[in-house]
Design an enzyme around this catalytic site. Structure first.
Site, short mmCIF file in Angstrom:
data_model
loop_
_atom_site.label_atom_id
_atom_site.label_comp_id
_atom_site.label_asym_id
_atom_site.label_seq_id
_atom_site.Cartn_x
_atom_site.Cartn_y
_atom_site.Cartn_z
N GLY A 249 -38.41 3.65 60.47
CA GLY A 249 -39.58 4.61 60.86
C GLY A 249 -38.95 5.56 61.55
N ASP A 250 -38.27 5.60 62.46
CA ASP A 250 -37.77 6.55 63.21
C ASP A 250 -36.88 7.53 62.32
OD1 ASP A 250 -38.74 5.10 65.28
OD2 ASP A 250 -37.02 4.00 65.69
#
Length: 310
Positions: A249-250
């Protein structure tokens, strides 16, 4: 300049086992220490894509020096604030027949230390971008991220926020440039399963609060983007063997920011976000820039709703 904020960074002890057997003494087949935290992962992916950033965060205790030296050793510019209470957490990530994570509590900044971080961030202004990523420790008020966004946007900076629960609700009121919840965080926020129709209405409800862009990651099912012009996009994750979901996600947040800065186009930003998230899923840690760019051509973007021309 791009900045990232990780209020609760971590030393991630990554271990591989043939199988996790509770109650037994086992030996690892592989092990590695990664200097983790959601904002740091964003800085790392941006660096791999050729963009520099400055990483802010709180550190503490005996583990702080190892963490700071490790981040700087990777070539990431760091501006960490030492705090008196607690220590930089050591998280254990176990890869066996299932992926298991044990996360520590982290340092606990007091009111004076929180104010000092605000003073550091207050120097950001026009042309700067701050990515705020991760959950907050118990000593930090739920309104802290919102306070930062309010201050920086008044200075002319852009803010991107990846958090959840009460902290996210408060941030919405400050109308950031982008939020990036995952599908589970949206379900917690709206207290219902996110079937496609409900997902769209939920994203629109968030945008009606003033958020410009809403990017929702759905793991192996891809992601959705509602951009500030009202267009809705869906993109599938690239095909490959998933090795680890940590940092995906990052990586997507960083890839989206990279694509937007390179192209000034939300569809291409979305494509790069999906490519970065997928590439990191196919490796341990954060993927290299070349792997991201190779996957970008494989990403198919479907326009579910055209932009609002009114």
């Amino acid at each position: 300049m791009i900045y990232t904020l990780t209020v609760n960074p971590s030393l991630d002890y990554m271990i591989k086992l043939d199988a996790l057997r509770i109650g037994e003494i086992q030996r690892t087949s592989e092990e590695e220490i990664i200097y983790g935290g959601k904002g740091i992962n964003v800085s790392r992916m941006l660096q791999h894509l050729g963009l520099s950033s400055i990483a802010y965060g709180f550190v503490g205790g005996e583990s702080a020096q190892m963490y700071v030296q490790g981040v700087i050793g990777e070539g990431i510019h760091a501006s960490f604030l030492p705090v008196k209470k607690g220590f930089t957490r050591i998280n254990v990530k176990i890869f066996a027949d299932q992926e298991t994570q044990i996360n520590g509590q982290g340092p606990q900044p007091d009111a004076t230390e929180l104010e000092e971080m605000l003073q550091r961030l207050s120097q950001l202004g026009q042309g700067d971008i701050l990515v705020i990523a991760g959950s907050m420790q118990s000593s930090i008020p739920d309104t802290y991220y919102a306070q930062i966004v309010r201050m920086l946007q008044a200075n002319g900076a852009l803010c991107i926020v990846d958090t959840s629960n009460a902290a996210l609700l408060h941030v919405l009121e400050e109308k950031p440039f982008l939020i990036k919840p995952n599908i589970q965080e949206l379900e917690e926020l709206f207290r219902c399963p996110m079937r496609e129709g409900i997902l769209f209405s939920s994203m629109q409800a968030l945008q009606q609060k003033g958020v410009k862009n809403v990017l929702v990651s759905c793991g192996g099912d891809g992601a959705y983007l509602l951009d500030e012009q009202g267009a809705i996009y869906y993109g599938k994750s690239a095909h490959g063997i998933v090795v680890s979901t940590i940092g995906c996600g990052d990586s997507m947040t960083a890839g989206f920011l990279y694509g937007w800065l390179q192209h000034g186009d939300y569809k291409e930003a979305f494509r790069m976000g999906l490519a970065a998230g997928s590439a990191s899923a196919f490796t341990y840690g954060i993927a290299k820039g070349e792997a991201v760019k190779q996957l970008a051509d494989q990403i198919e973007i479907e326009i579910l709703r055209e932009l609002d021309k009114n």
